[in-house]
Write a protein that holds these residues in place. Structure first.
Motif, mmCIF file in Angstrom:
data_model
loop_
_atom_site.group_PDB
_atom_site.id
_atom_site.type_symbol
_atom_site.label_atom_id
_atom_site.label_comp_id
_atom_site.label_asym_id
_atom_site.label_seq_id
_atom_site.Cartn_x
_atom_site.Cartn_y
_atom_site.Cartn_z
ATOM 1 N N ARG A 130 0.795 -1.408 0.105
ATOM 2 C CA ARG A 130 0.038 0.013 0.259
ATOM 3 C C ARG A 130 0.677 0.775 -0.104
ATOM 4 N NH1 ARG A 130 -5.603 -0.143 1.463
ATOM 5 N NH2 ARG A 130 -5.272 2.378 1.874
ATOM 6 N N LEU A 131 1.996 1.485 0.550
ATOM 7 C CA LEU A 131 2.708 2.536 1.002
ATOM 8 C C LEU A 131 3.951 2.384 -0.269
ATOM 9 C CD1 LEU A 131 2.999 2.059 4.614
ATOM 10 C CD2 LEU A 131 1.523 3.815 3.191
ATOM 11 N N TYR A 135 7.507 6.962 2.641
ATOM 12 C CA TYR A 135 5.645 6.430 3.676
ATOM 13 C C TYR A 135 6.891 4.811 4.110
ATOM 14 C CZ TYR A 135 2.989 10.135 3.511
ATOM 15 O OH TYR A 135 2.145 11.311 2.926
ATOM 16 N N ILE B 227 4.399 11.378 9.285
ATOM 17 C CA ILE B 227 3.042 10.123 8.496
ATOM 18 C C ILE B 227 2.286 10.254 8.427
ATOM 19 C CG2 ILE B 227 3.236 8.173 8.042
ATOM 20 C CD1 ILE B 227 5.263 8.784 6.791
ATOM 21 N N VAL B 269 6.290 4.057 22.498
ATOM 22 C CA VAL B 269 5.970 3.272 20.933
ATOM 23 C C VAL B 269 4.234 3.283 20.795
ATOM 24 C CG1 VAL B 269 8.031 2.062 21.017
ATOM 25 C CG2 VAL B 269 5.785 0.809 21.897
ATOM 26 N N TYR B 272 3.732 5.282 17.283
ATOM 27 C CA TYR B 272 3.672 4.039 16.102
ATOM 28 C C TYR B 272 3.093 2.747 15.444
ATOM 29 C CZ TYR B 272 8.627 5.844 16.144
ATOM 30 O OH TYR B 272 10.089 6.398 16.973
ATOM 31 N N VAL B 273 2.738 2.376 16.925
ATOM 32 C CA VAL B 273 1.214 1.736 16.793
ATOM 33 C C VAL B 273 -0.246 2.637 16.208
ATOM 34 C CG1 VAL B 273 -0.669 0.238 17.942
ATOM 35 C CG2 VAL B 273 1.504 0.149 18.693
ATOM 36 N N MET B 275 0.490 5.531 13.851
ATOM 37 C CA MET B 275 0.880 5.711 12.574
ATOM 38 C C MET B 275 0.297 4.583 12.365
ATOM 39 S SD MET B 275 4.517 5.882 11.434
ATOM 40 C CE MET B 275 5.221 4.350 11.541
ATOM 41 N N LEU B 276 0.905 3.218 12.173
ATOM 42 C CA LEU B 276 0.673 1.944 11.315
ATOM 43 C C LEU B 276 -0.757 1.535 11.033
ATOM 44 C CD1 LEU B 276 2.788 -1.205 13.388
ATOM 45 C CD2 LEU B 276 3.370 0.597 10.920
ATOM 46 N N LEU B 279 -2.341 4.280 8.668
ATOM 47 C CA LEU B 279 -1.612 4.299 7.595
ATOM 48 C C LEU B 279 -2.129 3.012 7.053
ATOM 49 C CD1 LEU B 279 2.183 5.004 7.264
ATOM 50 C CD2 LEU B 279 0.347 6.306 6.113
ATOM 51 N N LEU B 280 -3.059 1.748 7.521
ATOM 52 C CA LEU B 280 -3.110 0.902 7.177
ATOM 53 C C LEU B 280 -4.495 1.232 6.400
ATOM 54 C CD1 LEU B 280 -2.622 -2.079 8.856
ATOM 55 C CD2 LEU B 280 -2.304 -1.508 6.631
ATOM 56 N N VAL B 281 -5.286 2.343 7.206
ATOM 57 C CA VAL B 281 -6.810 2.549 6.504
ATOM 58 C C VAL B 281 -6.071 3.819 5.597
ATOM 59 C CG1 VAL B 281 -8.699 4.239 7.332
ATOM 60 C CG2 VAL B 281 -7.604 2.848 8.739
ATOM 61 N N ARG B 282 -5.671 4.862 5.658
ATOM 62 C CA ARG B 282 -5.426 6.416 4.559
ATOM 63 C C ARG B 282 -4.141 6.313 4.248
ATOM 64 N NH1 ARG B 282 -9.324 9.682 3.310
ATOM 65 N NH2 ARG B 282 -7.186 11.617 3.284
ATOM 66 N N PRO B 283 -3.941 5.486 3.876
ATOM 67 C CA PRO B 283 -2.374 5.140 3.100
ATOM 68 C C PRO B 283 -1.447 6.475 2.913
ATOM 69 C CG PRO B 283 -3.043 4.099 1.583
ATOM 70 C CD PRO B 283 -4.106 4.552 1.992
ATOM 71 N N TYR B 284 -2.203 7.517 2.664
ATOM 72 C CA TYR B 284 -1.375 8.845 2.467
ATOM 73 C C TYR B 284 -1.377 9.672 3.714
ATOM 74 C CZ TYR B 284 -0.293 7.658 -2.145
ATOM 75 O OH TYR B 284 0.379 6.355 -2.966
ATOM 76 N N GLY B 285 -1.490 9.221 4.942
ATOM 77 C CA GLY B 285 -1.956 10.064 5.887
ATOM 78 C C GLY B 285 -3.171 10.419 6.295
#
Lengths: 366, 295
Positions: A130-131, A135, B227, B269, B272-273, B275-276, B279-285
């Protein structure tokens, strides 16, 4: 084609494993030198070289995903850690202070570490699909931090920060390779073991990248949209690249601390990832031999800087002086990466290519 | 409730540090399409500089002076190291900034030594009661200053000629060049702004805690922030930075009761969770623009 060694008449010839005569002779010569090394070099240098060979396996792995498939991964330390702990836990003492299952046979835990890490890579792969670009780099960086946290807290497996646990036990057919036997010393055996493993994994990687899969990787790297248009399944090949790379990282991770015999969760930080990136970039991205050269170079670098105080007296050997060896080392990492990327982006491999081309037409080179 | 509000304000305070750093990342990214991993080093250098200057000229003079000096340093780095790399693959340039980061940081560490250095800020750990909730002054100052800096920065981009030039370069470098904009000086300026912001963030990190060699690690928290917000969105950087700060603070307050099995330092951390998951939902933030792909 007798007498015309560089005339290829078939595609198979062109993409052969060692496609030129100099390559065959030089590879053979290098193999012989490396095999004779244990009898000529002191044990501590052998241990360093053995670590370098292991690092080379890991660097080849990173090179597959970053150099060949073009997916920048800063998360290599995470996969190394998974391999290291799988190997250590499988071969560990069942009655010990930390988790252990007592399976000391080397091929078993080696493959298991690779497979577990490869599986982890496969789980991460959907993110990579996906990325793209930066990113992806930062997300894989996040993996390193998450991994550090998990391994710091999971003390029954890792022994906890600052304490650590014994590394995997290198036992092959009932023989402990890290202990001296009738013929060899422990370091000599470990050196030979790591060397044989490096050759195996390097050959496997070389065969992978010159196959259909390797060409698909290169297509994804050069322009993923174009690759998709000509029929490369992006999701599949990106996942495959991550899985193979993590497999190599797992194998390398499980072996990495065998030489030292002990490791703690603090070893798998961002610095380790950056070191592997440096190996790939300094060695030459997208080449197997470059990855090996880079890994040996980076592993031997601390040894070289330790010698500096004898040559340059203003650098102090311990941590007290104004300019210490450790600072010089850290700066040298950064500077080397920068200098290589600006002056010779193809890395050590590129330097080798230039040297080779110079001598090929000597004395008529220009 | 008091605990929640305190935690929230603490989060907004540290979040504003991340927001300042994230703004630097995004400004550099927008103009040069490169992520500069040198930000942690500039942050550290800024804090160290203030710790030396504050003893001479006082805290409130030292901070702007240090910010300007670090901006000049960042500009110099861009001019000497990064300018020759224009046109090289972004990843190569990003790695070079890591190299720059290591070099600057090691040199700076020599000025820190083994002790913790104080920046001489007037707030320290003292508190103030605000609407019945006791909060540390430094968090209010951080948040307030960041709001002011962000306002100035956004109006600079919106209303000034130079800001317009920077936006034009971010939009399309070649077209901007054709309009008579010096793209090179925009690159240099964006590095300078990012350096200044990093220095300010460094001072904020050091207030109440002091400067030591590990200070730079804080700057890495700006990475999930950018991100999260989207690499090329200034507003996203601010929102992402604040979100990371608040999530970190709230997780730190409540995770021990709600989910103790995650380990005592999970708050560190948690960004970071977050962020992950995003990103899984919106790949461009959250606010990033989707890359337009052409063959």
């Amino acid at each position: 084609m007798k007498g015309r060694p560089e005339l290829y008449t078939s595609y198979a010839q062109d993409t052969a494993f060692l496609n030129t005569r100099p390559k065959r002779t030089w590879t053979g010569a290098l193999l012989v030198v490396a095999l004779l090394m244990p009898f000529a070099v002191t044990d501590d240098l052998l241990m360093l070289l053995a670590t370098g060979f292991v690092a080379a396996i890991g660097a080849i792995g990173l090179n597959i995903v970053t150099g060949y498939a073009g997916q920048v991964s800063l998360g290599h330390a995470f996969f190394l850690a998974i391999g290291a702990y799988t190997g250590a836990a499988l071969s560990g003492d069942p009655d010990g202070r930390v988790l252990g299952f007592g399976v000391t046979s080397l091929p078993v835990w080696l493959l298991a570490s690779g497979l577990v890490a490869g599986l982890a890579g496969l789980i991460v792969a959907p993110l990579a699909v996906r990325l793209r670009g930066l990113y992806l780099a930062i997300v894989t960086l996040g993996l390193v931090f998450l991994g550090e946290h998990i391994f710091r807290e999971w003390t029954s497996l890792t022994g906890g920060p600052g304490v650590g646990r014994p590394a995997a036990v290198p036992e092959l057919f009932g023989v402990r390779l890290d202990r001296a036997s009738a013929l060899f010393t422990g370091p000599q055996q470990l050196y030979l073991l790591m060397f044989v493993l490096l050759v195996i994994f390097a050959v496997l990687a070389r065969n992978l990248v010159r196959s259909r899969i390797g060409r698909a990787f290169a297509a994804v790297r050069d322009r993923d949209l174009a690759a998709a248009v000509i029929g490369v399944d992006l999701a599949r090949y990106k996942a495959l690249a991550f899985a193979v790379s993590s497999f190599y990282a797992g194998v390398a991770g499980s072996l990495l601390f065998v030489v030292n015999g002990f490791f703690d969760p603090g070893s798998f930080g961002l610095l380790l990832s950056v070191q592997y990136i440096a190996m790939v970039l300094i060695g030459g991205a997208g080449t197997i031999s470059g990855a090996i050269m880079g890994a040996l170079f980076i592993t031997l670098l601390p040894r070289i800087t330790r010698e500096l105080p004898t040559v340059l007296p203003f650098i102090s050997a311990d941590a007290t002086g104004a300019v210490t060896v450790f600072q010089v080392e850290a700066v040298l990492y950064g500077l080397l990466i920068v200098v290589f990327l600006i002056v010779e982006p193809r890395g050590l491999f590129g330097i080798w290519v230039r040297v080779r081309n110079y001598w090929r037409t000597w004395p008529f080179s220009y | 409730m008091t605990e929640f509000l305190q935690s929230l304000i603490r989060g907004l305070g540290s979040g504003s540090i991340y927001a300042l750093l994230a703004l630097g990342f995004v400004i550099i990214y927008k103009s040069t399409r490169v992520i500069s991993f040198a930000q942690p080093a500039f942050m550290l250098a800024g804090a160290v500089l203030v710790s030396y200057l504050a003893a001479e000229v006082g805290f409130f003079v030292a901070v702007p002076v240090a910010a300007v000096l670090i901006a000049v340093l960042a500009l110099g780095v861009e001019r000497t190291v990064l300018r020759p790399m224009i046109g090289k693959p972004v990843f190569v340039v990003a790695i070079i900034t890591i190299g720059v980061d290591v070099v600057v940081r090691v040199v700076t560490n020599a000025f820190i030594g083994l002790d913790v250095r104080q920046v001489g800020d007037p707030w320290g750990l003292s508190t103030v009661v605000l609407l019945g909730v006791e909060v540390q002054q430094r968090y209010l100052v951080m948040f307030g200053t960041t709001v002011a800096v962000v306002a100035v920065l956004f109006s600079f981009f919106r209303f000034s000629r130079v800001g317009l030039a920077m936006r034009a370069v971010a939009y399309d470098q070649e077209v901007a060049l054709a309009q008579g904009i010096s793209v090179g000086s925009v690159f240099a300026l964006s590095w300078a702004i990012a350096g200044g912001l990093a220095a300010l963030a460094g001072v904020f990190v050091a207030t109440g805690a002091g400067v030591d060699q590990q200070l730079w690690v804080i700057a890495l928290k700006a990475l999930p922030a950018i991100i999260l917000g989207g690499l090329d969105s200034l507003g996203g950087a601010v929102v992402g930075g604040l979100a990371v700060g608040v999530v970190e603070s709230l997780v730190g307050t409540y995770q021990g009761d709600v989910a103790p099995w995650l380990g005592p330092n999970f708050a560190l951390v948690a960004p970071y969770v977050l962020m992950l998951v995003v990103l899984l939902v919106r790949p461009y933030g959250l606010f990033g623009s989707k890359e337009v792909e052409r063959l």
